[in-house]
Design a protein around this motif. Structure first.
Motif, PDB file in Angstrom:
ATOM      1  N   SER A 115      54.865 -11.687  10.011  1.00  0.00           N
ATOM      2  CA  SER A 115      55.398 -10.689  10.945  1.00  0.00           C
ATOM      3  C   SER A 115      54.502 -10.644  12.167  1.00  0.00           C
ATOM      4  O   SER A 115      53.333 -10.251  12.087  1.00  0.00           O
ATOM      5  N   GLN A 116      55.040 -11.080  13.282  1.00  0.00           N
ATOM      6  CA  GLN A 116      54.231 -11.172  14.495  1.00  0.00           C
ATOM      7  C   GLN A 116      54.114  -9.810  15.177  1.00  0.00           C
ATOM      8  O   GLN A 116      55.108  -9.086  15.291  1.00  0.00           O
ATOM      9  N   PRO A 117      52.918  -9.470  15.665  1.00  0.00           N
ATOM     10  CA  PRO A 117      52.790  -8.253  16.467  1.00  0.00           C
ATOM     11  C   PRO A 117      53.524  -8.416  17.792  1.00  0.00           C
ATOM     12  O   PRO A 117      53.782  -9.540  18.244  1.00  0.00           O
ATOM     13  N   ASP A 118      53.879  -7.299  18.382  1.00  0.00           N
ATOM     14  CA  ASP A 118      54.536  -7.360  19.692  1.00  0.00           C
ATOM     15  C   ASP A 118      53.539  -7.680  20.795  1.00  0.00           C
ATOM     16  O   ASP A 118      53.872  -8.375  21.764  1.00  0.00           O
ATOM     17  N   LEU A 119      52.339  -7.182  20.645  1.00  0.00           N
ATOM     18  CA  LEU A 119      51.319  -7.382  21.676  1.00  0.00           C
ATOM     19  C   LEU A 119      49.951  -7.037  21.116  1.00  0.00           C
ATOM     20  O   LEU A 119      49.816  -6.539  19.996  1.00  0.00           O
ATOM     21  N   TYR A 120      48.946  -7.296  21.932  1.00  0.00           N
ATOM     22  CA  TYR A 120      47.574  -6.922  21.611  1.00  0.00           C
ATOM     23  C   TYR A 120      47.025  -6.056  22.743  1.00  0.00           C
ATOM     24  O   TYR A 120      47.380  -6.252  23.907  1.00  0.00           O
ATOM     25  N   ILE A 121      46.159  -5.122  22.386  1.00  0.00           N
ATOM     26  CA  ILE A 121      45.425  -4.343  23.381  1.00  0.00           C
ATOM     27  C   ILE A 121      43.944  -4.629  23.202  1.00  0.00           C
ATOM     28  O   ILE A 121      43.413  -4.563  22.082  1.00  0.00           O
ATOM     29  N   LEU A 122      43.288  -4.969  24.301  1.00  0.00           N
ATOM     30  CA  LEU A 122      41.877  -5.319  24.277  1.00  0.00           C
ATOM     31  C   LEU A 122      41.111  -4.466  25.285  1.00  0.00           C
ATOM     32  O   LEU A 122      41.648  -4.124  26.350  1.00  0.00           O
ATOM     33  N   TYR A 123      39.873  -4.135  24.948  1.00  0.00           N
ATOM     34  CA  TYR A 123      38.935  -3.558  25.908  1.00  0.00           C
ATOM     35  C   TYR A 123      37.943  -4.665  26.240  1.00  0.00           C
ATOM     36  O   TYR A 123      37.174  -5.102  25.385  1.00  0.00           O
ATOM     37  N   LEU A 124      37.965  -5.135  27.482  1.00  0.00           N
ATOM     38  CA  LEU A 124      37.109  -6.253  27.880  1.00  0.00           C
ATOM     39  C   LEU A 124      36.026  -5.806  28.845  1.00  0.00           C
ATOM     40  O   LEU A 124      36.258  -4.948  29.703  1.00  0.00           O
ATOM     41  N   GLN A 125      34.860  -6.431  28.726  1.00  0.00           N
ATOM     42  CA  GLN A 125      33.820  -6.242  29.732  1.00  0.00           C
ATOM     43  C   GLN A 125      34.323  -6.812  31.053  1.00  0.00           C
ATOM     44  O   GLN A 125      34.965  -7.855  31.089  1.00  0.00           O
ATOM     45  N   SER A 126      34.004  -6.125  32.130  1.00  0.00           N
ATOM     46  CA  SER A 126      34.531  -6.523  33.437  1.00  0.00           C
ATOM     47  C   SER A 126      34.137  -7.945  33.816  1.00  0.00           C
ATOM     48  O   SER A 126      34.893  -8.638  34.500  1.00  0.00           O
TER      49      SER A 126
END
Length: 204
Positions: A115-126
């Protein structure tokens, strides 16, 4: 794929499933939460958001649980001293999703081939953003960087990424910086599932 994303971008990465029927254990918070708060917690434990436990008015509007934009705009304006006209213009631009029953976050151990996720949310260093955008350019992907800082994680990242299937970049809003665990030098990214897969080819 989630493990590879964490390998290259760090631990602040979560999968997002909309209206999924993924089996197994998942936390369903009893107290009301902000969407950005749930994202932050899902970096550590999986959880499910519903109309009962999603409490933030802005997030409820972004996921379609509430539709009274006029009241939301008036409340935001009163609490922030931002002109009402500015907020109304923002809400006309920031997407809102319809048809959501539940949102599952952080199902990092579930096999994505089932079951594939719809999307990912990431917090990235600038400092990682330049390299990310350069690699996105190699697959002809132009990120969406919304012009309004309101509803940053729930609207400008999650809803925008889900509705428009675009890579969404946000610098956060005061609420998400306060409640969503966004670090001082972190920027929020939404990655559609397919684009994430194409992107990872450049990191292998």
């Amino acid at each position: 794929m989630i493990n590879k994303l964490k390998q290259y971008f760090g631990s602040k990465c979560t999968s997002v499933y909309v209206n999924s029927d993924v089996p197994g254990f998942i936390n369903i918070p009893l107290k009301q939460m902000k969407f950005c708060e749930a994202v932050d917690q899902s970096f550590r434990v999986p959880l499910r958001l519903t109309a009962k436990n999603l409490g933030c008015p802005g997030a409820r509007r972004s996921v379609g649980f509430d539709t009274d934009n006029e009241k939301l705009a008036a409340d935001i304006s009163e609490n922030s001293n931002i002109p009402l006209k500015f907020i109304n213009n923002a809400l006309r631009v920031i997407p809102a999703i319809t048809g959501i029953m539940q949102i599952d976050l952080g199902l990092n151990d579930y096999p994505e081939n089932e079951s594939q996720p719809d999307l990912y949310i990431l917090y990235l260093q600038s400092l990682n953003i330049t390299d990310l955008m350069y690699k996105l350019a190699k697959i002809s992907v132009k990120p969406s960087i919304p012009q309004y800082s309101l509803l940053s994680v729930c609207g400008n990242v999650f809803a925008n990424c889900y509705v428009n299937q675009v890579v969404s970049i946000s610098f956060g809003c005061p609420e998400s910086r306060k409640s969503g665990g966004i670090g001082k030098n972190e920027i929020v990214i939404g990655l559609p599932f397919k684009i994430a897969g194409d992107l990872l080819h450049f990191y292998e």
